[in-house]
Design a protein around this motif. Structure first.
Motif, PDB file in Angstrom:
ATOM      1  N   GLU A 194       0.825  -1.213   0.000  1.00 38.08           N
ATOM      2  CA  GLU A 194       0.000   0.000   0.000  1.00 38.08           C
ATOM      3  C   GLU A 194       0.861   1.267   0.000  1.00 38.08           C
ATOM      4  N   ALA A 195       2.184   1.107  -0.115  1.00 38.55           N
ATOM      5  CA  ALA A 195       3.107   2.225   0.075  1.00 38.55           C
ATOM      6  C   ALA A 195       3.146   3.140  -1.141  1.00 38.55           C
ATOM      7  N   ASP A 196       3.311   4.429  -0.889  1.00 38.96           N
ATOM      8  CA  ASP A 196       3.617   5.371  -1.969  1.00 38.96           C
ATOM      9  C   ASP A 196       4.897   6.155  -1.691  1.00 38.96           C
ATOM     10  N   VAL A 197       5.645   5.747  -0.649  1.00 35.75           N
ATOM     11  CA  VAL A 197       6.991   6.262  -0.381  1.00 35.75           C
ATOM     12  C   VAL A 197       7.959   5.094  -0.497  1.00 35.75           C
ATOM     13  N   LEU A 198       9.092   5.331  -1.122  1.00 36.63           N
ATOM     14  CA  LEU A 198      10.145   4.323  -1.219  1.00 36.63           C
ATOM     15  C   LEU A 198      11.403   4.871  -0.568  1.00 36.63           C
ATOM     16  N   TYR A 199      11.880   4.192   0.474  1.00 38.52           N
ATOM     17  CA  TYR A 199      13.138   4.545   1.135  1.00 38.52           C
ATOM     18  C   TYR A 199      14.245   3.677   0.539  1.00 38.52           C
ATOM     19  N   VAL A 200      15.322   4.322   0.122  1.00 39.37           N
ATOM     20  CA  VAL A 200      16.433   3.614  -0.506  1.00 39.37           C
ATOM     21  C   VAL A 200      17.639   3.680   0.422  1.00 39.37           C
ATOM     22  N   TRP A 201      18.281   2.512   0.610  1.00 41.46           N
ATOM     23  CA  TRP A 201      19.372   2.380   1.571  1.00 41.46           C
ATOM     24  C   TRP A 201      20.616   1.793   0.913  1.00 41.46           C
ATOM     25  N   SER A 202      21.759   2.016   1.562  1.00 40.25           N
ATOM     26  CA  SER A 202      23.025   1.481   1.061  1.00 40.25           C
ATOM     27  C   SER A 202      23.781   0.796   2.191  1.00 40.25           C
ATOM     28  N   GLN A 203      24.401  -0.345   1.874  1.00 35.57           N
ATOM     29  CA  GLN A 203      25.392  -0.954   2.768  1.00 35.57           C
ATOM     30  C   GLN A 203      26.808  -0.652   2.274  1.00 35.57           C
ATOM     31  N   ASP A 204      27.004  -0.601   0.959  1.00 36.29           N
ATOM     32  CA  ASP A 204      28.338  -0.344   0.405  1.00 36.29           C
ATOM     33  C   ASP A 204      28.920   0.988   0.874  1.00 36.29           C
ATOM     34  N   VAL A 205      28.062   1.934   1.208  1.00 32.24           N
ATOM     35  CA  VAL A 205      28.546   3.262   1.573  1.00 32.24           C
ATOM     36  C   VAL A 205      29.498   3.222   2.764  1.00 32.24           C
ATOM     37  N   PHE A 206      29.359   2.211   3.630  1.00 32.92           N
ATOM     38  CA  PHE A 206      30.161   2.196   4.846  1.00 32.92           C
ATOM     39  C   PHE A 206      31.649   1.956   4.578  1.00 32.92           C
ATOM     40  N   TYR A 207      31.976   1.353   3.449  1.00 28.74           N
ATOM     41  CA  TYR A 207      33.390   1.223   3.094  1.00 28.74           C
ATOM     42  C   TYR A 207      34.053   2.586   2.953  1.00 28.74           C
ATOM     43  N   TYR A 208      33.259   3.612   2.648  1.00 23.25           N
ATOM     44  CA  TYR A 208      33.790   4.939   2.343  1.00 23.25           C
ATOM     45  C   TYR A 208      33.563   5.937   3.478  1.00 23.25           C
ATOM     46  N   LEU A 209      33.056   5.458   4.598  1.00 26.44           N
ATOM     47  CA  LEU A 209      32.855   6.311   5.767  1.00 26.44           C
ATOM     48  C   LEU A 209      33.800   5.904   6.886  1.00 26.44           C
ATOM     49  N   LYS A 210      34.118   6.836   7.744  1.00 29.89           N
ATOM     50  CA  LYS A 210      34.932   6.545   8.913  1.00 29.89           C
ATOM     51  C   LYS A 210      34.241   5.504   9.776  1.00 29.89           C
ATOM     52  N   SER A 211      34.999   4.476  10.185  1.00 28.81           N
ATOM     53  CA  SER A 211      34.400   3.369  10.938  1.00 28.81           C
ATOM     54  C   SER A 211      34.329   3.714  12.420  1.00 28.81           C
ATOM     55  N   ALA A 212      33.548   4.742  12.710  1.00 31.19           N
ATOM     56  CA  ALA A 212      33.379   5.228  14.083  1.00 31.19           C
ATOM     57  C   ALA A 212      32.023   5.914  14.165  1.00 31.19           C
ATOM     58  N   PRO A 213      31.496   6.111  15.359  1.00 30.10           N
ATOM     59  CA  PRO A 213      30.224   6.836  15.478  1.00 30.10           C
ATOM     60  C   PRO A 213      30.323   8.231  14.860  1.00 30.10           C
ATOM     61  N   LEU A 214      29.388   8.543  13.971  1.00 37.68           N
ATOM     62  CA  LEU A 214      29.351   9.833  13.295  1.00 37.68           C
ATOM     63  C   LEU A 214      28.005  10.500  13.561  1.00 37.68           C
ATOM     64  N   PRO A 215      27.955  11.825  13.572  1.00 39.32           N
ATOM     65  CA  PRO A 215      26.678  12.512  13.821  1.00 39.32           C
ATOM     66  C   PRO A 215      25.587  12.179  12.813  1.00 39.32           C
ATOM     67  N   ILE A 216      25.976  11.713  11.619  1.00 38.03           N
ATOM     68  CA  ILE A 216      24.966  11.419  10.608  1.00 38.03           C
ATOM     69  C   ILE A 216      24.499   9.965  10.625  1.00 38.03           C
ATOM     70  N   THR A 217      25.317   9.025  11.131  1.00 28.09           N
ATOM     71  CA  THR A 217      24.989   7.613  10.931  1.00 28.09           C
ATOM     72  C   THR A 217      23.852   7.155  11.833  1.00 28.09           C
ATOM     73  N   VAL A 218      24.044   7.241  13.125  1.00 30.30           N
ATOM     74  CA  VAL A 218      22.961   6.803  14.009  1.00 30.30           C
ATOM     75  C   VAL A 218      21.735   7.684  13.813  1.00 30.30           C
ATOM     76  N   ASN A 219      21.950   8.927  13.456  1.00 26.68           N
ATOM     77  CA  ASN A 219      20.835   9.841  13.218  1.00 26.68           C
ATOM     78  C   ASN A 219      19.951   9.327  12.078  1.00 26.68           C
ATOM     79  N   VAL A 220      20.582   8.984  10.956  1.00 26.17           N
ATOM     80  CA  VAL A 220      19.811   8.575   9.784  1.00 26.17           C
ATOM     81  C   VAL A 220      19.254   7.165   9.955  1.00 26.17           C
TER      82      VAL A 220
END
Length: 726
Positions: free
Chosen positions: A470-496
């Protein structure tokens, strides 16, 4: 009177014969969704499971047996129990002693002779094996192995998994071969027993808590040991083929397959551009994390293949894998980034995870969201199972847990939400009962059991109802992105990943969730808004597909932070500009940013500086939000040819903001009051914390006025608003 013993004999023999009749299981498509079949019959995917913890894990003991019987009495016929290789693989023994495996299954059958049993088999090396083979064990970049951390009797088997404990490396060839041989032996022996006839599946568990997280990953940095080093070198040979190619990629004149080492902590944490690793300068670290992720996925697939190939009848195999939400901001170190390969494996029938531990999601009023990306799992023909392990009550906050056997109305409604949501989404669940280790079952109460019976009976009737989003919103996610992010808690990661998506899911709009690599599998026609939640990495081909196939038909595309900032080869703001169609300008991100959303007016702030930080410098765009201090536009909307572009220079927060964007996009808003509202396949789920009057607007044009009790959960007909289950 003389015939009574004979009657009893026939009665018990009848149960015994039923228990010993062979069962088989498979997952296959049915009414538009992957479905569990047992002996050719479609099943409601609802299990009861005993805990793995001491005091509650053995099925034949009094309290576990009582709770197995409770669930059998209310109609459950699917059960899961735990077993560790540690339990049956003894030091200096030539072969397995499978009597505990038999007894564990027999304990279920004694309470429910018609049961189909899934055995959660932990394939970790026994603790005596780890001590005998320290060269095969995990080592840590940040600390030495602590051999004083004891596990196994009298401690829990998973004791200290998250610490720098002595554990067989997940890259150890010897561990994999020897544990694999023991799994084959278990299959061949158990399948010939009466208890084995009741087995319908194996849940293959490994790593931390059996969840295929790398040892110690939350606080420590594995794996620098000999086994992983050897694996990494061989992995590099497979990828690069020649030393010259390796040296070019690593920008090193001395790199060699024979001297390559696992990166240290400083190298792992180093970034070149704020939160982002540069593929040009940080390829060695990116390669290591990719290799570490691959070996874990390969392990899980390997053991599932052995189980399938060595069981004489069809059985389902599954694993804990695919976690995105609540993964402690350490996805590269211990997450599940090889999800696409796992979803494509023919040897895995289902993925699973405990429902998210994010406090706002678990407690009253929350979504009870799965930790994985469900609609992608279904697209690949896999089932997903939520583990419902929250048999505790929230009093003041997430940490203040009070165990209780007293019936509680608010808690009962939380549990109802926990069970109804997965069944509505076309997936399943198991109630994972830690209660017996406390001396009682968490759900050993007639009122809880009656509610669970009603829920299961409802969805048994709905097995014939075709699955329809019944959805009319599609949320798109990535796992590959984490290879390119600092492997530590970031203000954007847990937030998103946890905070922001929970707010979005209470907007009154209904959404589906997919990975970026599945966009070309999705029927995009129903979606009026597509939100790229954390997709900061897109290949050139993906970016082209989005511009040509997604950015059309009047949709609104929401670019949440720096969508497509890297293509895996370099970091480039022009990638983001080409997607959004807006003029963007990079500014100093050294200060902690606060955001003022303009209409509706509200503020939010991040936990620390965000870098890179980009604002909108485009007079043709409509401002939606601005930085609190500088008043620069941080979020804006722009009408493009064929679509509307909404760029958020900082991740969007606030249920009201999501609702405003979705409404402008033409999405249907069922509920304006920030309750969790979800619809699927003709049903509408409403879960509220505060209660009170509500007006629910249905797509049919009908409005339903309700007076909700505090902390209640209701199931309605999505077309009529009629009450289906209270």
């Amino acid at each position: 009177m003389m015939k009574l013993p004979g009657i009893l004999f026939l009665f018990f023999c009848g149960h015994l014969l039923v228990a010993q009749s062979t069962q088989s299981a498979e997952v296959k498509p049915h009414n538009g969704r992957p479905t569990l079949f047992v002996n050719g019959k479609a099943q409601t995917p609802a299990f009861y499971a005993l805990t793995h913890a001491y005091g509650g894990r053995w099925s034949w003991e009094e309290v576990p047996a009582r709770n197995l019987n409770n669930f059998c009495q209310i109609g459950f016929r699917l059960f899961q129990v735990d077993l560790w290789l540690e339990d049956i693989w003894y030091k200096n023994a030539d072969s397995l002693d499978i009597r505990k495996a038999q007894r564990q299954i027999r304990g279920v059958l004694d309470q429910c002779p018609e049961a189909g049993v899934v055995l959660r088999i932990h394939v970790n090396a026994p603790f005596w094996w780890n001590k005998a083979h320290p060269e095969e064990c995990t080592q840590y970049a940040d600390t030495a192995v602590d051999t004083t951390l004891l596990a196994g009797p009298p401690y829990h088997n998973e004791e200290h998994d998250i610490h720098a404990a002595l554990r067989a490396s997940l890259a150890s060839t010897r561990w994999r071969q020897e544990s694999g041989q023991k799994l084959v032996e278990l299959c061949r022996k158990l399948s010939k027993t009466p208890e084995g006839n009741a087995l319908i599946g194996m849940h293959v568990a490994g790593g931390i808590y059996g969840e295929w997280h790398y040892w110690g990953f939350i606080e420590h940095d594995p794996d620098t040991g000999p086994a992983m080093t050897t694996y990494f070198r061989n992995w590099l040979k497979t990828k690069y083929k020649t030393v010259s190619a390796l040296r070019k990629a690593w920008q090193s004149a001395s790199a060699d397959f024979d001297n390559a080492t696992v990166p240290n902590v400083a190298e792992r944490l180093k970034t070149q551009d704020g939160f982002f690793k540069d593929p040009v300068q940080d390829q060695r670290t990116i390669d290591y994390f990719t290799a570490q992720q691959q070996v874990v996925a390969d392990d899980a697939i390997y053991f599932c293949r052995l189980a399938k190939e060595n069981w004489p009848r069809p059985l389902v195999t599954g694993i804990f894998y695919g976690y995105l939400h609540m993964t402690f901001n350490r996805q590269t170190v211990g997450g599940h980034l090889f999800i696409q390969q796992v979803l494509d494996s023919p040897y895995i029938d289902y993925l699973s995870a405990p429902q998210t531990y994010w406090p706002d999601s678990r407690k009253a009023g929350g979504s009870g969201n799965s930790r994985g990306i469900i609609e992608s799992t279904l697209l690949h023909g896999k089932l997903w199972f939520d583990e419902i392990d929250n048999g505790y009550l929230f009093k003041n906050d997430f940490e203040n847990i009070r165990y209780t056997s007293r019936y509680d109305t608010t808690y009962a409604n939380i549990m109802k939400r926990c069970a109804l949501l997965p069944l509505m989404r076309g997936i399943g669940f198991w109630f994972y009962d830690f209660g017996p280790q406390k001396g009682f079952g968490w759900w050993d109460d007639p009122k809880y059991l009656a509610a669970m019976k009603a829920e299961k009976e409802l969805f048994e009737k709905r097995l014939t109802v075709p699955y329809h989003s019944e959805a009319d919103v599609l949320y798109v996610w990535s796992q590959d992105v984490f290879y390119y992010l600092k492997s530590a808690p970031l203000p954007i990661t847990v937030n998103v990943l946890d905070h922001s998506i929970e707010q979005a899911m209470r907007s009154g709009a209904v959404g589906d969730h997919v990975y970026d690599f599945d966009l070309d599998r999705v029927n995009l026609k129903p979606y009026k808004a597509v939100v790229f939640m954390n997709v900061y990495k897109l290949t050139d081909a993906q970016r082209t597909f989005i511009l040509n196939k997604v950015a059309k038909d009047g949709r609104t595309l929401v670019w949440n932070y720096l969508t497509g900032y890297t293509n895996g080869e370099r970091l480039d703001l022009s990638f983001v500009k080409s997607l959004t169609g807006l003029n963007l300008e990079r500014i100093d991100g050294s200060q902690v940013p606060g955001v003022s959303f303009l209409k509706p007016a509200y503020n939010y702030k991040f936990s620390g500086p965000v870098e890179p930080l980009v604002v909108v410098n485009d007079k043709t765009a409509e401002p939606l939000a601005e930085l609190q201090t500088s008043k620069q536009v941080i979020s804006a909307r722009k009408k493009m040819s064929g679509f509307t572009s909404v760029f958020c220079g900082l991740p969007l927060n606030g249920t009201e903001g999501f609702r405003a964007i979705f409404r402008q996009a033409g999405c249907h808003i069922y509920n304006e009051r920030n309750d969790f509202t979800y619809a699927n396949s003709g049903l509408l789920l409403l879960h509220t914390k505060d209660g009170g009057p509500r007006t629910i607007r249905l797509k049919s044009g009908k409005s339903v006025t309700l007076s909700l009790e505090r902390g209640s959960t209701l199931l309605l007909d999505v077309q009529t608003g009629d009450l289906v289950l209270k």
